[in-house]
Design a protein around this motif. Structure first.
Motif, short mmCIF file in Angstrom:
data_model
loop_
_atom_site.label_atom_id
_atom_site.label_comp_id
_atom_site.label_asym_id
_atom_site.label_seq_id
_atom_site.Cartn_x
_atom_site.Cartn_y
_atom_site.Cartn_z
N UNK A 263 -9.54 -5.06 -11.71
CA UNK A 263 -9.59 -6.53 -11.64
C UNK A 263 -10.39 -7.03 -10.44
N UNK A 264 -10.34 -6.27 -9.31
CA UNK A 264 -11.01 -6.77 -8.09
C UNK A 264 -12.51 -6.96 -8.29
N UNK A 265 -13.06 -6.29 -9.29
CA UNK A 265 -14.49 -6.43 -9.57
C UNK A 265 -14.79 -7.53 -10.60
N UNK A 266 -13.74 -8.14 -11.15
CA UNK A 266 -13.94 -9.19 -12.15
C UNK A 266 -14.35 -10.49 -11.47
N UNK A 267 -15.16 -11.29 -12.18
CA UNK A 267 -15.63 -12.57 -11.65
C UNK A 267 -14.46 -13.50 -11.35
N UNK A 268 -14.48 -14.09 -10.16
CA UNK A 268 -13.53 -15.12 -9.73
C UNK A 268 -12.09 -14.63 -9.61
N UNK A 269 -11.89 -13.28 -9.65
CA UNK A 269 -10.53 -12.75 -9.59
C UNK A 269 -9.84 -13.12 -8.28
N UNK A 270 -10.56 -12.99 -7.15
CA UNK A 270 -9.95 -13.26 -5.83
C UNK A 270 -9.47 -14.71 -5.75
N UNK A 271 -10.29 -15.60 -6.22
CA UNK A 271 -9.97 -17.03 -6.19
C UNK A 271 -8.73 -17.32 -7.03
N UNK A 272 -8.72 -16.79 -8.25
CA UNK A 272 -7.59 -17.03 -9.16
C UNK A 272 -6.30 -16.39 -8.64
N UNK A 273 -6.45 -15.23 -8.02
CA UNK A 273 -5.32 -14.49 -7.46
C UNK A 273 -4.63 -15.35 -6.38
N UNK A 274 -5.45 -15.93 -5.48
CA UNK A 274 -4.91 -16.76 -4.39
C UNK A 274 -4.25 -18.02 -4.96
N UNK A 275 -4.90 -18.62 -5.97
CA UNK A 275 -4.34 -19.85 -6.56
C UNK A 275 -3.01 -19.56 -7.25
N UNK A 276 -2.94 -18.45 -7.98
CA UNK A 276 -1.70 -18.10 -8.68
C UNK A 276 -0.57 -17.87 -7.68
N UNK A 277 -0.91 -17.20 -6.57
CA UNK A 277 0.08 -16.92 -5.52
C UNK A 277 0.65 -18.24 -4.98
N UNK A 278 -0.23 -19.21 -4.72
CA UNK A 278 0.20 -20.52 -4.23
C UNK A 278 1.06 -21.25 -5.24
N UNK A 279 0.73 -21.12 -6.53
CA UNK A 279 1.50 -21.80 -7.58
C UNK A 279 2.87 -21.16 -7.78
N UNK A 280 2.96 -19.85 -7.60
CA UNK A 280 4.26 -19.18 -7.72
C UNK A 280 5.19 -19.62 -6.59
N UNK A 281 4.61 -19.83 -5.39
CA UNK A 281 5.42 -20.28 -4.25
C UNK A 281 5.90 -21.71 -4.47
N UNK A 282 5.04 -22.53 -5.09
CA UNK A 282 5.40 -23.93 -5.33
C UNK A 282 4.78 -24.38 -6.65
N UNK A 283 5.53 -24.26 -7.78
CA UNK A 283 4.95 -24.62 -9.09
C UNK A 283 5.10 -26.09 -9.46
N UNK A 284 5.34 -26.95 -8.44
CA UNK A 284 5.51 -28.38 -8.72
C UNK A 284 4.22 -28.95 -9.32
N UNK A 285 4.35 -30.06 -10.06
CA UNK A 285 3.16 -30.69 -10.66
C UNK A 285 2.16 -31.10 -9.59
N UNK A 286 2.69 -31.54 -8.43
CA UNK A 286 1.82 -31.94 -7.33
C UNK A 286 0.98 -30.76 -6.87
N UNK A 287 1.60 -29.60 -6.73
CA UNK A 287 0.87 -28.42 -6.25
C UNK A 287 -0.11 -27.89 -7.31
N UNK A 288 0.29 -27.97 -8.59
CA UNK A 288 -0.63 -27.55 -9.67
C UNK A 288 -1.88 -28.44 -9.63
N UNK A 289 -1.67 -29.75 -9.50
CA UNK A 289 -2.78 -30.70 -9.45
C UNK A 289 -3.71 -30.41 -8.27
N UNK A 290 -3.12 -30.20 -7.09
CA UNK A 290 -3.93 -29.91 -5.90
C UNK A 290 -4.68 -28.60 -6.06
#
Length: 525
Positions: A319-346
């Motif tokens: 996966x680390x060689x897949x396009x945009x994986x790092x970006x999506x990985x960080x975003x998913x981590x942030x959403x798991x910590x706070x899955x509120x609609x406000x955080x999803x929107x941000x």
């Protein structure tokens, strides 16, 4: 004899309440000699820009920031808080500006400057939330469709009133097709439509637009630009935009305005359809994945995020060689910590999250207060879709789409009009049930049903494509020299705004194959 005289007479008749009788786009200033007041007003949706500067008793106002530079007392100081916000959103959010003591007047607001006391007051006369917070209409889908079409027809017809030639931008998507098909009903002469294609960079909706134009029988003009034409515009963008602006579709938008200006003086642009009728892919994401994230117990979410903290994206094979994986990985981590609609929107709106931003921006900054954090939607009216659409109407629409179209059109003295942004449309559509707009995974449901009455579904129903350009390719080739010149360590160090190590890392990683950093590099450039 003119709209300006009508405004002045309306003010003499009704005072500032006259603004409630106006339909359309405006930014105007009236000097009331009796009250010794300067009254500044911006239209409800923010189609027209209005900037002001207030510092040490000096009050300036203009429709673009560069006008202020002519005043000897204007202080050109970078607002670091605005720089940080720009790096997140790709624009400087209203009411802030890239310079200290400079502001954008919010849409739907009045600024009253008292000449005697040298003070000013800002008040709101219109707010999109007033419509979202009303009870949903008890109305059938067919009744809503008929009423929506009536409003659209009225709004579109108004925008055709002109004593100079008028054209319509036709992209091949639903919004511009809807505008063109409804205007065609009442047109006494052939409508002029305009499309641009830059086929050597894969940006070419021209064939789709041509098919729609042929079906509707418009006087269609298709312009083919080259990659060279598009690239040459990049160096001009800072002059026209006055502050950092990272939406790369400013380039094709400016090109299509240049082409249209050869034949017309006024052009209709179909912006706002996505924000009003639920057209963005991010609404899909919220409706499909937001529920899932919120359905999981919080200890499961936090546990998964904790594991991701321990295992960086670089450590994950394949996966680390897949396009945009790092970006999506960080975003998913942030959403798991706070899955509120406000955080999803941000998360869906920001390029850098708070942690990444703190590492990047060298100077201390304060997060700006923006409409992204609005809590104006009442509990009784709340839904994830309404929440996102109302925020987009006050943020992305105002600070990205409308800034882009205004600068691109005014660059060539073309008057861009926005038929979807007639306030009567959003006031009605905001009160419709969500499933009239987003229905079983179909975005813009009611708008599509109206359009299908005039254009067969088989001609127009395609996946949504943006007005995008190949930024990652350009940054690796034609613009590589500029990246190396402007983002080199010495320059970054001497400016003292960004952390040289972080910029170095982004640039090196990008040129070593992490193409998902292209947008971050483009923002910096």
């Amino acid at each position: 004899n003119s709209d300006t005289e009508v405004m002045l007479h309306a003010y003499a008749e009704w005072g500032i309440q006259c603004v409630h009788r106006f339909i359309g786009m405006f930014a105007f200033v009236i000097y009331d000699t009796q009250k010794q007041e300067v009254i500044c007003v911006r239209d409800r949706a923010g189609v027209k820009p209005f900037f002001y500067y207030w510092n040490e008793g000096l009050f300036l106002f203009a429709s673009e920031l560069k006008a202020f530079h002519q005043h000897p007392q204007f202080k050109k100081e970078i607002n670091i808080d605005a720089v940080a916000a720009f790096m997140q959103y790709g624009n400087v959010p209203t009411p802030h500006c890239i310079f200290n003591h400079c502001y954008k007047l919010k849409p739907g607001h009045v600024l009253t400057f008292n000449m005697q006391h040298v003070t000013f007051d800002i008040s709101k006369y219109w707010d999109v939330y007033d419509s979202y917070n009303k009870p949903k209409l008890d109305i059938s889908f067919n009744e809503a469709k008929v009423e929506t079409e009536k409003l659209l027809q009225s709004a579109f017809d108004y925008r055709m009133v002109s004593d100079v030639p008028v054209g319509v931008f036709l992209s091949g998507g639903y919004d511009s097709a809807c505008v063109t098909s409804l205007l065609k009903k009442n047109a006494s002469t052939k409508l002029k439509t305009f499309t641009i294609g830059v086929s050597d960079i894969g940006l070419n909706e021209a064939p789709f637009a041509k098919e729609i134009a042929k079906h509707l029988g418009t006087d269609h003009h298709e312009y083919e630009c080259t990659e060279k034409d598009a690239l040459e515009l990049i160096n001009e963008l800072p002059y026209y935009y006055d502050e950092p602006f990272a939406d790369s579709s400013a380039i094709p938008t400016t090109l299509v305005c240049k082409m249209a200006k050869k034949q017309v003086t006024v052009a209709l642009s179909a912006d706002g359809g996505d924000e009003i009728f639920a057209g963005y892919n991010r609404y899909d994401y919220m409706m499909k994945h937001g529920k899932l994230l919120n359905a999981l117990p919080s200890f499961v979410n936090k546990g998964m995020a904790g594991m991701m903290d321990l295992v960086p994206a670089d450590y994950i094979p394949i996966f680390r060689n897949k396009y945009n994986f790092h970006n999506r990985y960080e975003k998913l981590k942030g959403l798991l910590k706070d899955p509120s609609h406000k955080n999803v929107m941000l998360s869906l709106s920001q390029q850098f999250n708070e942690e990444q931003l703190k590492e990047l921006v060298l100077k201390k900054y304060e997060p700006l207060e923006t409409a992204y954090l609005s809590g104006s939607l009442t509990n009784s009216s709340y839904s994830p879709l309404a929440y996102m659409m109302a925020i987009d109407y006050q943020t992305y629409l105002v600070d990205d789409i409308l800034q882009k179209v205004d600068r691109a059109s005014m660059t060539v003295s073309l008057e861009g009009r926005e038929p979807f942004l007639d306030h009567r449309i959003i006031e009605f559509v905001a009160q419709l049930p969500d499933n009239f707009k987003y229905h079983k995974g179909i975005k813009k449901h009611i708008l599509k049903e109206i359009t299908h009455q005039y254009i067969p579904k088989v001609i127009i129903d395609r996946p949504k494509t943006g007005f995008a350009i190949p930024i990652e390719k350009w940054l690796s080739t034609d613009l590589k020299e500029q990246v190396l010149y402007y983002l080199n360590r010495q320059t970054i160090q001497s400016e003292g705004i960004f952390h040289p190590d972080q910029v170095d890392k982004l640039v090196i990683d990008f040129f070593n194959g992490k193409k998902e950093y292209a947008t971050k590099i483009w923002y910096l450039l």
